[in-house]
Design a protein around this motif. Structure first.
Motif, PDB file in Angstrom:
ATOM      1  N   SER A 186      -4.076  13.759  82.476  1.00  0.00           N
ATOM      2  CA  SER A 186      -4.574  14.678  80.865  1.00  0.00           C
ATOM      3  C   SER A 186      -4.769  13.408  80.298  1.00  0.00           C
ATOM      4  N   ALA A 187      -3.716  12.222  80.173  1.00  0.00           N
ATOM      5  CA  ALA A 187      -4.166  11.042  79.172  1.00  0.00           C
ATOM      6  C   ALA A 187      -5.203  10.566  79.026  1.00  0.00           C
ATOM      7  N   GLN A 188      -5.400  10.481  80.230  1.00  0.00           N
ATOM      8  CA  GLN A 188      -7.428   9.242  80.550  1.00  0.00           C
ATOM      9  C   GLN A 188      -7.991  10.902  79.983  1.00  0.00           C
ATOM     10  N   HIS A 189      -7.900  11.751  80.500  1.00  0.00           N
ATOM     11  CA  HIS A 189      -9.214  12.939  79.844  1.00  0.00           C
ATOM     12  C   HIS A 189      -9.362  12.944  78.124  1.00  0.00           C
ATOM     13  N   TYR A 190      -7.841  12.958  77.444  1.00  0.00           N
ATOM     14  CA  TYR A 190      -7.987  13.507  76.119  1.00  0.00           C
ATOM     15  C   TYR A 190      -7.934  11.766  75.475  1.00  0.00           C
ATOM     16  N   PHE A 191      -7.490  10.851  75.772  1.00  0.00           N
ATOM     17  CA  PHE A 191      -6.949   9.610  75.187  1.00  0.00           C
ATOM     18  C   PHE A 191      -7.347   8.050  75.567  1.00  0.00           C
ATOM     19  N   THR A 245       1.824  22.527  77.329  1.00  0.00           N
ATOM     20  CA  THR A 245       2.453  22.846  78.253  1.00  0.00           C
ATOM     21  C   THR A 245       2.483  24.430  78.788  1.00  0.00           C
ATOM     22  N   ASN A 246       2.608  25.392  77.468  1.00  0.00           N
ATOM     23  CA  ASN A 246       2.712  26.537  77.772  1.00  0.00           C
ATOM     24  C   ASN A 246       1.807  27.500  77.511  1.00  0.00           C
ATOM     25  N   ALA A 247       0.788  27.187  77.178  1.00  0.00           N
ATOM     26  CA  ALA A 247      -0.341  28.197  76.918  1.00  0.00           C
ATOM     27  C   ALA A 247      -2.068  26.845  77.403  1.00  0.00           C
ATOM     28  N   PRO A 248      -1.863  25.938  78.318  1.00  0.00           N
ATOM     29  CA  PRO A 248      -3.480  24.713  77.491  1.00  0.00           C
ATOM     30  C   PRO A 248      -4.836  25.380  77.664  1.00  0.00           C
ATOM     31  N   GLY A 249      -5.176  26.366  77.765  1.00  0.00           N
ATOM     32  CA  GLY A 249      -5.941  27.119  77.079  1.00  0.00           C
ATOM     33  C   GLY A 249      -5.939  27.182  75.578  1.00  0.00           C
ATOM     34  N   MET A 250      -4.945  27.828  75.387  1.00  0.00           N
ATOM     35  CA  MET A 250      -5.129  28.316  73.620  1.00  0.00           C
ATOM     36  C   MET A 250      -5.195  27.071  73.047  1.00  0.00           C
ATOM     37  N   SER A 309       0.435  21.523  84.579  1.00  0.00           N
ATOM     38  CA  SER A 309      -1.198  21.634  83.920  1.00  0.00           C
ATOM     39  C   SER A 309      -0.615  20.899  82.738  1.00  0.00           C
ATOM     40  N   PHE A 310      -1.615  20.081  81.977  1.00  0.00           N
ATOM     41  CA  PHE A 310      -1.348  19.499  80.235  1.00  0.00           C
ATOM     42  C   PHE A 310      -2.625  19.616  80.203  1.00  0.00           C
ATOM     43  N   GLY A 311      -3.833  20.760  80.157  1.00  0.00           N
ATOM     44  CA  GLY A 311      -4.848  20.713  79.777  1.00  0.00           C
ATOM     45  C   GLY A 311      -5.857  21.578  80.532  1.00  0.00           C
ATOM     46  N   PRO A 312      -6.764  22.890  79.924  1.00  0.00           N
ATOM     47  CA  PRO A 312      -7.427  23.765  80.711  1.00  0.00           C
ATOM     48  C   PRO A 312      -8.088  23.498  82.090  1.00  0.00           C
ATOM     49  N   SER A 313      -8.190  21.585  82.374  1.00  0.00           N
ATOM     50  CA  SER A 313      -8.909  20.679  83.611  1.00  0.00           C
ATOM     51  C   SER A 313      -8.263  20.009  83.888  1.00  0.00           C
ATOM     52  N   THR A 314      -6.913  19.570  83.767  1.00  0.00           N
ATOM     53  CA  THR A 314      -6.009  18.366  83.818  1.00  0.00           C
ATOM     54  C   THR A 314      -4.740  18.634  84.646  1.00  0.00           C
ATOM     55  N   TYR A 315      -4.292  18.178  85.423  1.00  0.00           N
ATOM     56  CA  TYR A 315      -3.284  18.195  85.871  1.00  0.00           C
ATOM     57  C   TYR A 315      -2.125  16.918  85.705  1.00  0.00           C
ATOM     58  N   GLU A 357      -7.266  19.813  91.744  1.00  0.00           N
ATOM     59  CA  GLU A 357      -6.988  19.819  90.359  1.00  0.00           C
ATOM     60  C   GLU A 357      -7.222  18.519  90.362  1.00  0.00           C
ATOM     61  N   ASN A 358      -7.463  18.193  89.164  1.00  0.00           N
ATOM     62  CA  ASN A 358      -7.550  16.999  88.189  1.00  0.00           C
ATOM     63  C   ASN A 358      -6.251  16.335  88.549  1.00  0.00           C
ATOM     64  N   ARG A 359      -5.923  15.458  88.983  1.00  0.00           N
ATOM     65  CA  ARG A 359      -3.830  15.463  89.113  1.00  0.00           C
ATOM     66  C   ARG A 359      -4.365  13.304  89.010  1.00  0.00           C
ATOM     67  N   ILE A 360      -3.629  12.506  88.853  1.00  0.00           N
ATOM     68  CA  ILE A 360      -3.640  11.630  89.557  1.00  0.00           C
ATOM     69  C   ILE A 360      -1.175  11.500  88.728  1.00  0.00           C
ATOM     70  N   VAL A 361      -1.440  11.450  90.770  1.00  0.00           N
ATOM     71  CA  VAL A 361       0.494  11.472  90.261  1.00  0.00           C
ATOM     72  C   VAL A 361       1.253   9.777  90.080  1.00  0.00           C
ATOM     73  N   VAL A 362       2.180   9.391  89.515  1.00  0.00           N
ATOM     74  CA  VAL A 362       2.101   8.263  88.825  1.00  0.00           C
ATOM     75  C   VAL A 362       3.820   8.490  89.191  1.00  0.00           C
ATOM     76  N   SER A 363       4.603   7.158  88.979  1.00  0.00           N
ATOM     77  CA  SER A 363       6.224   6.666  89.039  1.00  0.00           C
ATOM     78  C   SER A 363       6.501   6.870  87.812  1.00  0.00           C
TER      79      SER A 363
END
Length: 550
Positions: free
Chosen positions: A197-202, A221-226, A186-192, A70-76
């Motif tokens: 997600s911020a790094q991916h989209y912006f 978050t409701n439907a990341p793919g849709m 999940s904040f995107g089809p392939s990012t968590y 899962e493409n995720r980077i944990v931050v505070s």
């Protein structure tokens, strides 16, 4: 128990005509089975660390490759924009800072809305966080049943979420719960999580999210793919505007900020950066990367089983600093490409490994193929490393012959026996017969007649051991001593005893006498010319330092 009833009412359609039932009906509506189920649920709930991206780095700290399930980077929470925090509260749980994990008013509101044909959820952010943690625990433990149970549309699942949410609110602050949710959802089809997600989209950190960017992510978050803004920008814009409205209604933004957000188009926001996982993104260091992966997957330092080690790599958030020197790696690749470039019509394959004397650290590893699977446009591409054994990305047959590189160890044994580098040997080709050999490690093995040749006729004659080494003269090494021969030794055990301390393991290959055909002419000076390989295989030395969790 009122909460349990409200949940069961919503799930079972008890209040099909609206919410109106006297208190005495509440008590009678709760079945003994449901009440017992709720009471029997454990009230201890431990939050686990979510899966994170593992990164393999070069010795200077630069990134070689990353791995993730899962493409995720944990931050505070301090590293997440207040705009993002406000957006998720506005759209998912407006009473987040007032309730204790469960929102009775929200449940009533959802029941009434759903009974009248609407569609509204009743789960708080805390409940959603609980569900995500349960799913993540199942994924990390490779437990499909646990994942299914965490997603099942059943009353039992909702009851469990309620009890765990109540427990969670007693153990953690609102800020900790919000931080956990923003990192695991999940904040995107392939990012968590919001950072990846911020790094991916912006192409920037979650700490710098604007109002419009935060609204866009919160709507996913409701439907990341849709609502993926890359694939469905119109749907994403509609959803983003709805989040902006909720933020305005909750007084998280001003009228000016609300209007500015509405005026912002999806194309104005997106600056997509795709994150590619695996060694395929490592460029010329891909085969070194594969070596590192093999080291992790085959070492019990990283887990008892290969499956556990793989899980650790894909989910453990490891930061693995290796011995690779980027400058030397570039030089190694440039040298190989100048000698026999990738895709050369000759179809000759070559590889180069640079190992630091004294430490065994691998500083560079290159070969003239592209890393990946062969295709019509790139038929020579391969994931097989020509420099490693099978466990580290090499061929299943346990790699390739080490060639004249093995002469280095034979020379070391020569000097260890107290012999001189100025000893003169006859380097004119001759035939060695079975009677010439005394192979103590395999006395029943009788090799066939062997007639090694030199790479060039000018190497015939008489040369010192130093000359034999400088010009890599095959026959000189084969004839350096009637009692102890440097390459095909009648006493193999001393050579292996010399190799083991530097990390080279014995292989199941039987002793054999062999040289390959003469190599193609080389642009290198004669002392550096690669000579035909001899028998025996040996894997490279360990390449990684101990990884650390980020």
């Amino acid at each position: 128990m009122l909460l349990v009833f409200l949940l069961l009412s919503g799930a079972g359609g008890v209040l099909a005509a609206g919410f109106a039932m006297p208190a005495v009906g509440v008590a009678s509506a709760i079945t003994n089975a449901s009440a017992q189920l709720f009471d029997e649920l454990p009230d201890d709930f431990n939050v686990l660390e979510p899966s994170q991206v593992s990164v393999i780095k070069a010795s200077d700290g630069s990134q070689i490759a990353q791995f993730y399930a899962e493409n995720r980077i944990v931050v505070s929470l301090d590293d997440i924009s207040p705009n993002m925090q406000n957006a998720i509260v506005a759209v998912e749980d407006q009473r987040f800072y007032q309730h204790k994990g469960i929102d009775p008013a929200g449940i009533v509101r959802a029941v009434v809305s759903n009974a009248n044909g609407g569609s509204q959820g009743a789960s708080t952010l805390t409940q959603q966080y609980v569900r995500n943690v349960l799913i993540e625990a199942g994924l990390q433990n490779d437990d499909d049943a646990a994942v299914a149970a965490a997603k099942a549309p059943t009353v039992a699942r909702k009851l469990r979420e309620i009890k765990y949410a109540l427990t969670l609110e007693q153990k953690y602050s609102k800020q900790q719960i919000l931080e956990g949710y923003l990192n695991i959802a999940s904040f995107g089809p392939s990012t968590y999580g919001v950072e990846a997600s911020a790094q991916h989209y912006f192409s920037h950190s979650a700490k710098d999210l604007s109002v419009a960017e935060a609204a866009l992510l919160a709507g996913l978050t409701n439907a990341p793919g849709m609502y993926d803004p890359v694939q469905y920008p119109d749907k994403a814009k509609t959803r983003m505007d709805w989040v902006l409205q909720k933020m305005y209604e909750e007084e998280f933004i001003t009228a000016e900020e609300y209007q500015a957000g509405l005026d912002t188009q999806i194309t104005d926001l997106l600056k997509v950066t795709d994150s590619v996982g695996g060694c395929g993104a490592a460029g010329s260091a891909a085969y070194f990367c594969e070596y590192v992966v093999g080291e992790i997957e085959n070492s019990d330092i990283f887990g008892d089983t290969e499956a556990e080690r793989r899980q650790l790599l894909l989910r453990g958030g490891l930061e693995i600093t290796t011995t690779l020197d980027p400058a030397k790696q570039k030089n190694a690749n440039d040298t190989i490409q100048a000698y026999v470039p990738t895709g050369d019509p000759s179809n000759v394959k070559t590889a180069l490994v640079s190992i630091e004397p004294g430490t065994g650290r691998i500083l560079a590893m290159a070969q003239n193929t592209n890393y990946g699977d062969a295709t019509g446009s790139d038929p020579t591409a391969t994931q097989i490393s020509y420099s490693a054994d099978y466990l580290h990305g090499g061929m299943e047959s346990n790699g390739f012959q080490p060639g004249s590189a093995f002469k280095t160890f034979a020379l070391a044994e020569w000097y260890q026996e107290g012999r001189s580098g100025y000893t003169v040997t006859n380097t004119t080709p001759r035939t060695f017969y079975s009677s010439d050999w005394n192979i103590s490690c395999d006395p029943d093995f009788h090799p066939e007649a062997w007639a090694p040749k030199n790479a060039d006729a000018s190497e015939n004659g008489r040369h010192t051991v130093i000359d034999n080494t400088a010009m890599s003269i095959n026959v000189g090494y084969a004839r350096c001593s009637p009692r102890w021969m440097c390459v095909a030794s009648p006493s193999w055990r001393p050579i292996w005893a010399l190799l083991r301390p530097v990390g080279i393991r014995s292989t199941p290959i039987r002793p054999s006498c062999s040289v390959a055909p003469r190599p193609r002419p080389s642009p290198w000076p004669t002392p550096m010319r690669p000579s035909p390989p001899t028998a025996c295989t040996a894997p490279p030395l360990p390449s990684t330092r101990s990884p650390t969790r980020r």
